[in-house]
Design an enzyme around this catalytic site. Sequence first.
Site, PDB file in Angstrom:
ATOM      1  N   ASN A  44      -4.930   5.018   9.341  1.00  0.00           N
ATOM      2  CA  ASN A  44      -3.960   5.507   8.922  1.00  0.00           C
ATOM      3  C   ASN A  44      -4.347   6.863   8.052  1.00  0.00           C
ATOM      4  O   ASN A  44      -5.185   6.991   7.240  1.00  0.00           O
ATOM      5  CB  ASN A  44      -3.065   4.632   8.390  1.00  0.00           C
ATOM      6  CG  ASN A  44      -3.538   3.822   7.200  1.00  0.00           C
ATOM      7  OD1 ASN A  44      -4.714   3.711   7.004  1.00  0.00           O
ATOM      8  ND2 ASN A  44      -2.479   3.429   6.146  1.00  0.00           N
ATOM      9  N   GLU A  46      -1.901   9.380   5.653  1.00  0.00           N
ATOM     10  CA  GLU A  46      -0.650   9.334   4.998  1.00  0.00           C
ATOM     11  C   GLU A  46      -0.799  10.821   4.575  1.00  0.00           C
ATOM     12  O   GLU A  46      -1.457  11.865   4.543  1.00  0.00           O
ATOM     13  CB  GLU A  46      -0.858   8.234   3.863  1.00  0.00           C
ATOM     14  CG  GLU A  46      -0.489   7.040   4.510  1.00  0.00           C
ATOM     15  CD  GLU A  46      -0.293   6.025   3.340  1.00  0.00           C
ATOM     16  OE1 GLU A  46      -0.434   6.380   2.151  1.00  0.00           O
ATOM     17  OE2 GLU A  46      -0.223   4.728   3.854  1.00  0.00           O
ATOM     18  N   CYS A  55      -0.296   6.379  11.755  1.00  0.00           N
ATOM     19  CA  CYS A  55      -0.793   4.826  11.907  1.00  0.00           C
ATOM     20  C   CYS A  55      -2.233   4.819  12.359  1.00  0.00           C
ATOM     21  O   CYS A  55      -2.351   5.878  13.284  1.00  0.00           O
ATOM     22  CB  CYS A  55       0.035   4.139  12.646  1.00  0.00           C
ATOM     23  SG  CYS A  55       1.785   3.437  12.072  1.00  0.00           S
ATOM     24  N   GLU A  57      -3.353   3.147  14.574  1.00  0.00           N
ATOM     25  CA  GLU A  57      -3.389   2.834  16.240  1.00  0.00           C
ATOM     26  C   GLU A  57      -3.139   4.151  16.889  1.00  0.00           C
ATOM     27  O   GLU A  57      -3.655   4.638  17.723  1.00  0.00           O
ATOM     28  CB  GLU A  57      -2.320   1.860  16.864  1.00  0.00           C
ATOM     29  CG  GLU A  57      -2.406   0.495  15.846  1.00  0.00           C
ATOM     30  CD  GLU A  57      -1.742   0.340  14.843  1.00  0.00           C
ATOM     31  OE1 GLU A  57      -1.764   1.187  13.954  1.00  0.00           O
ATOM     32  OE2 GLU A  57      -1.170  -0.917  14.702  1.00  0.00           O
ATOM     33  N   CYS A  91       3.156  -1.608  14.428  1.00  0.00           N
ATOM     34  CA  CYS A  91       4.555  -1.474  14.225  1.00  0.00           C
ATOM     35  C   CYS A  91       5.297  -1.228  15.504  1.00  0.00           C
ATOM     36  O   CYS A  91       4.558  -0.999  16.620  1.00  0.00           O
ATOM     37  CB  CYS A  91       4.901  -0.366  13.070  1.00  0.00           C
ATOM     38  SG  CYS A  91       4.384   1.578  14.054  1.00  0.00           S
ATOM     39  N   CYS A  94       3.978   2.218  17.233  1.00  0.00           N
ATOM     40  CA  CYS A  94       2.612   1.860  17.856  1.00  0.00           C
ATOM     41  C   CYS A  94       2.806   1.141  19.053  1.00  0.00           C
ATOM     42  O   CYS A  94       1.894   1.426  19.901  1.00  0.00           O
ATOM     43  CB  CYS A  94       1.787   1.524  16.993  1.00  0.00           C
ATOM     44  SG  CYS A  94       1.212   2.793  15.614  1.00  0.00           S
TER      45      CYS A  94
HETATM   46  N1  THU Z   1       0.376   1.239   9.417  1.00  0.00           N
HETATM   47  C1  THU Z   1      -0.629   1.294  10.486  1.00  0.00           C
HETATM   48  O1  THU Z   1      -1.575   2.207  10.384  1.00  0.00           O
HETATM   49  N2  THU Z   1      -0.466   0.756  11.528  1.00  0.00           N
HETATM   50  C2  THU Z   1       0.741  -0.303  11.661  1.00  0.00           C
HETATM   51  O2  THU Z   1       0.916  -0.621  12.681  1.00  0.00           O
HETATM   52  C3  THU Z   1       1.598  -0.510  10.552  1.00  0.00           C
HETATM   53  C4  THU Z   1       1.469   0.549   9.606  1.00  0.00           C
HETATM   54  C5  THU Z   1       0.217   2.187   8.129  1.00  0.00           C
HETATM   55  C6  THU Z   1       1.202   3.030   7.872  1.00  0.00           C
HETATM   56  C7  THU Z   1       1.018   3.442   6.481  1.00  0.00           C
HETATM   57  O3  THU Z   1       0.204   4.182   6.120  1.00  0.00           O
HETATM   58  C8  THU Z   1       0.723   1.914   6.062  1.00  0.00           C
HETATM   59  O4  THU Z   1       0.151   1.482   6.883  1.00  0.00           O
HETATM   60  C9  THU Z   1       1.788   1.314   5.202  1.00  0.00           C
HETATM   61  O5  THU Z   1       2.950   1.314   6.001  1.00  0.00           O
END
Ligand code: THU
Length: 131
Positions: A44, A46, A55, A57, A91, A94
């Site tokens: 991920n 940000e 994310c 994925e 999520c 994804c």
């Molecule tokens: N996140 C992911 O990388 N994958 C997921 O399937 C769920 C959430 C990340 C997004 C964000 O950077 C952090 O987790 C908190 O939501």
Amino acid sequence: MTYSAEELLEAARRVAENAYAPYSDFRVGAVAVGDDGNLYPGVNVENAAYPSGVCAEASAISAAATAGVRRIDVVAVACIDATREDQSYPCGQCRQRLNEFRVDTVIVAGLDGRPRIHSLEELLPFGFRLD
Ligand code: THU
């Protein structure tokens, strides 16, 4: 070369060390196994403008697509800051991304550190595709 669920989760945990998650401190790593047998990692990433973050994925899928892969067999996801058993489930957005690349199997880490293996069909029944 085939990989065990444990090996793929371990790879996802290792790559999660590179996650850029200064806002959530929730570091996620994903490893996609392309139908070429190669592993494509993602984390991920940000952003101060929160919705601009991506994310793990999505990063892994982008890495695979960039290499020319159009089918992904397995994706393993791990969160190295997990405090709940189901924190590394993909999520909704994804799950749709995984569907686009025909992912068959999704492996996530339970709190006990052991793999939980799911079909994408379980996680996204009746998923939308245009073909
Ligand atoms: N996140 C992911 O990388 N994958 C997921 O399937 C769920 C959430 C990340 C997004 C964000 O950077 C952090 O987790 C908190 O939501």
